[in-house]
Design a protein around this motif. Structure first.
Motif, PDB file in Angstrom:
ATOM      1  N   ASN A  75     111.728  28.229 140.777  1.00 47.45           N
ATOM      2  CA  ASN A  75     110.919  29.835 140.760  1.00 47.45           C
ATOM      3  C   ASN A  75     111.895  31.033 139.698  1.00 47.45           C
ATOM      4  OD1 ASN A  75     109.097  30.021 142.661  1.00 47.45           O
ATOM      5  ND2 ASN A  75     110.947  30.762 144.026  1.00 47.45           N
ATOM      6  N   ASP A  76     112.340  30.134 139.177  1.00 49.82           N
ATOM      7  CA  ASP A  76     113.345  30.391 137.863  1.00 49.82           C
ATOM      8  C   ASP A  76     111.948  30.226 136.199  1.00 49.82           C
ATOM      9  OD1 ASP A  76     114.955  32.007 138.752  1.00 49.82           O
ATOM     10  OD2 ASP A  76     116.770  31.024 139.106  1.00 49.82           O
ATOM     11  N   LEU A  77     111.595  28.981 136.501  1.00 49.69           N
ATOM     12  CA  LEU A  77     111.091  28.289 135.712  1.00 49.69           C
ATOM     13  C   LEU A  77     110.287  29.228 135.450  1.00 49.69           C
ATOM     14  CD1 LEU A  77     112.637  24.885 136.172  1.00 49.69           C
ATOM     15  CD2 LEU A  77     113.096  26.508 133.828  1.00 49.69           C
ATOM     16  N   ALA A  78     109.220  29.156 136.893  1.00 47.04           N
ATOM     17  CA  ALA A  78     107.457  29.782 137.393  1.00 47.04           C
ATOM     18  C   ALA A  78     108.096  31.065 136.179  1.00 47.04           C
ATOM     19  CB  ALA A  78     107.198  29.328 138.475  1.00 47.04           C
ATOM     20  N   SER A  84     107.619  34.649 129.817  1.00 39.78           N
ATOM     21  CA  SER A  84     107.870  35.246 128.438  1.00 39.78           C
ATOM     22  C   SER A  84     106.690  34.714 127.368  1.00 39.78           C
ATOM     23  CB  SER A  84     108.854  33.755 127.995  1.00 39.78           C
ATOM     24  OG  SER A  84     108.838  33.805 126.785  1.00 39.78           O
ATOM     25  N   ASP A  85     106.502  35.222 126.268  1.00 39.46           N
ATOM     26  CA  ASP A  85     105.710  34.556 125.517  1.00 39.46           C
ATOM     27  C   ASP A  85     105.693  33.666 124.896  1.00 39.46           C
ATOM     28  OD1 ASP A  85     104.181  37.456 125.604  1.00 39.46           O
ATOM     29  OD2 ASP A  85     105.233  38.196 124.276  1.00 39.46           O
ATOM     30  N   THR A  86     106.515  32.773 124.629  1.00 41.58           N
ATOM     31  CA  THR A  86     106.362  31.589 123.975  1.00 41.58           C
ATOM     32  C   THR A  86     106.682  30.651 125.235  1.00 41.58           C
ATOM     33  OG1 THR A  86     109.525  32.202 123.322  1.00 41.58           O
ATOM     34  CG2 THR A  86     108.976  29.956 123.537  1.00 41.58           C
ATOM     35  N   PHE A  87     107.161  30.787 126.600  1.00 40.75           N
ATOM     36  CA  PHE A  87     106.456  29.635 127.307  1.00 40.75           C
ATOM     37  C   PHE A  87     105.632  30.046 127.673  1.00 40.75           C
ATOM     38  CE2 PHE A  87     111.342  29.893 127.041  1.00 40.75           C
ATOM     39  CZ  PHE A  87     111.399  29.058 126.167  1.00 40.75           C
ATOM     40  N   GLN A  88     104.703  30.679 127.867  1.00 37.07           N
ATOM     41  CA  GLN A  88     103.220  31.233 128.626  1.00 37.07           C
ATOM     42  C   GLN A  88     102.365  29.468 127.962  1.00 37.07           C
ATOM     43  OE1 GLN A  88     102.515  34.103 129.424  1.00 37.07           O
ATOM     44  NE2 GLN A  88     101.320  32.676 131.086  1.00 37.07           N
ATOM     45  N   PHE A  89     102.303  28.988 127.557  1.00 36.28           N
ATOM     46  CA  PHE A  89     101.448  27.601 127.753  1.00 36.28           C
ATOM     47  C   PHE A  89     102.222  27.366 129.098  1.00 36.28           C
ATOM     48  CE2 PHE A  89     104.898  26.423 126.119  1.00 36.28           C
ATOM     49  CZ  PHE A  89     105.685  25.086 125.918  1.00 36.28           C
ATOM     50  N   ALA A  91     102.529  28.045 132.510  1.00 32.93           N
ATOM     51  CA  ALA A  91     102.161  28.422 133.416  1.00 32.93           C
ATOM     52  C   ALA A  91     102.017  28.455 134.371  1.00 32.93           C
ATOM     53  CB  ALA A  91     101.461  29.990 133.055  1.00 32.93           C
ATOM     54  N   ASP A  92     100.421  27.181 133.938  1.00 36.51           N
ATOM     55  CA  ASP A  92      99.675  26.444 135.082  1.00 36.51           C
ATOM     56  C   ASP A  92     100.820  25.515 135.588  1.00 36.51           C
ATOM     57  OD1 ASP A  92      97.586  28.301 134.356  1.00 36.51           O
ATOM     58  OD2 ASP A  92      96.305  26.794 132.904  1.00 36.51           O
ATOM     59  N   ILE A  93     101.414  24.903 134.982  1.00 30.88           N
ATOM     60  CA  ILE A  93     102.315  23.484 134.989  1.00 30.88           C
ATOM     61  C   ILE A  93     103.629  23.830 135.569  1.00 30.88           C
ATOM     62  CG2 ILE A  93     103.859  22.030 133.839  1.00 30.88           C
ATOM     63  CD1 ILE A  93     102.178  21.975 131.513  1.00 30.88           C
ATOM     64  N   LEU A  94     103.775  25.416 135.831  1.00 33.61           N
ATOM     65  CA  LEU A  94     105.233  25.742 136.300  1.00 33.61           C
ATOM     66  C   LEU A  94     104.497  26.629 137.672  1.00 33.61           C
ATOM     67  CD1 LEU A  94     108.299  26.043 133.263  1.00 33.61           C
ATOM     68  CD2 LEU A  94     107.584  23.998 135.652  1.00 33.61           C
ATOM     69  N   PRO A  95     104.177  26.855 138.035  1.00 37.31           N
ATOM     70  CA  PRO A  95     103.564  27.616 139.414  1.00 37.31           C
ATOM     71  C   PRO A  95     104.955  28.114 140.167  1.00 37.31           C
ATOM     72  CG  PRO A  95     102.703  25.809 140.432  1.00 37.31           C
ATOM     73  CD  PRO A  95     103.108  25.167 138.955  1.00 37.31           C
ATOM     74  N   LYS A  96     104.342  29.504 140.325  1.00 39.93           N
ATOM     75  CA  LYS A  96     105.654  29.460 141.473  1.00 39.93           C
ATOM     76  C   LYS A  96     105.265  29.738 143.102  1.00 39.93           C
ATOM     77  CE  LYS A  96     106.906  34.466 140.142  1.00 39.93           C
ATOM     78  NZ  LYS A  96     106.543  35.820 140.034  1.00 39.93           N
TER      79      LYS A  96
END
Length: 127
Positions: A75-78, A84-89, A91-96
Motif C-alpha cells: 500500500n505504501d508503494l501504491a 507522486s508525479d515522478t511515479f505516476q506511470f 499507478a496502473d501497475i501498483l494498484p491499492k
C-alpha cells in the motif's frame, strides 16, 4: 563501488549487479526493435533498474506509513505511485489492495448506479 551494491554469484565471485542478467536480456529481447544487446548495455540496464527500485522503495518508505511500522507495504508503494508525479506511470501497475468484500460492494453500488442512470434515460425519452 560500494560493498553493499556488490553481490556474489554462484561461484563466490563478486558481481556488479544483483538482478539476473539472463532474465533482463530476455525482457530486452522481447522488444521487436532490439536485435542484439551489448554486454555493457545489459549490465548498465540492470544497474539502473536496481537503482530505480531502490529509490522507489526508499521514497515509499519515507513518505508512507512505513516509518511508524518500520516496514514497507504494498500500500505504501501504491500510494507513492498514486500521489507522486515522478511515479505516476506506475499507478496502473501498483494498484491499492482492497478486500474482496469491499470490491464486491463497489461493484454492487456501480451496478445500481448504472441501473438508475438507465432508468432516468428511459424517463427522459418518454417525455
Amino acid at each position: 563501488m560500494a560493498a553493499g551494491a556488490v553481490g556474489k554469484d554462484k561461484c563466490g565471485e563478486q558481481r556488479l549487479v544483483s538482478l539476473p542478467l539472463s532474465r533482463i536480456r530476455v525482457i530486452m529481447k522481447s522488444s521487436p526493435e532490439v536485435s542484439s544487446i551489448n554486454q555493457e548495455a545489459l549490465v548498465l540496464t540492470a544497474k539502473a533498474t536496481e537503482l530505480f527500485v531502490q529509490y522507489l522503495a526508499t521514497y515509499s518508505y519515507r513518505h508512507g506509513s512505513g516509518k511508524e511500522k518500520k516496514a514497507l507495504t504494498s500500500n505504501d508503494l501504491a500510494n507513492t505511485a498514486e500521489e507522486s508525479d515522478t511515479f505516476q506511470f506506475l499507478a496502473d501497475i501498483l494498484p491499492k489492495k482492497i478486500l474482496a468484500s469491499k470490491y464486491l460492494k463497489m461493484l454492487k453500488e456501480k451496478k445500481e448506479e448504472d441501473e438508475d442512470d438507465e432508468g432516468s434515460d428511459d424517463d427522459e425519452a418518454e417525455s
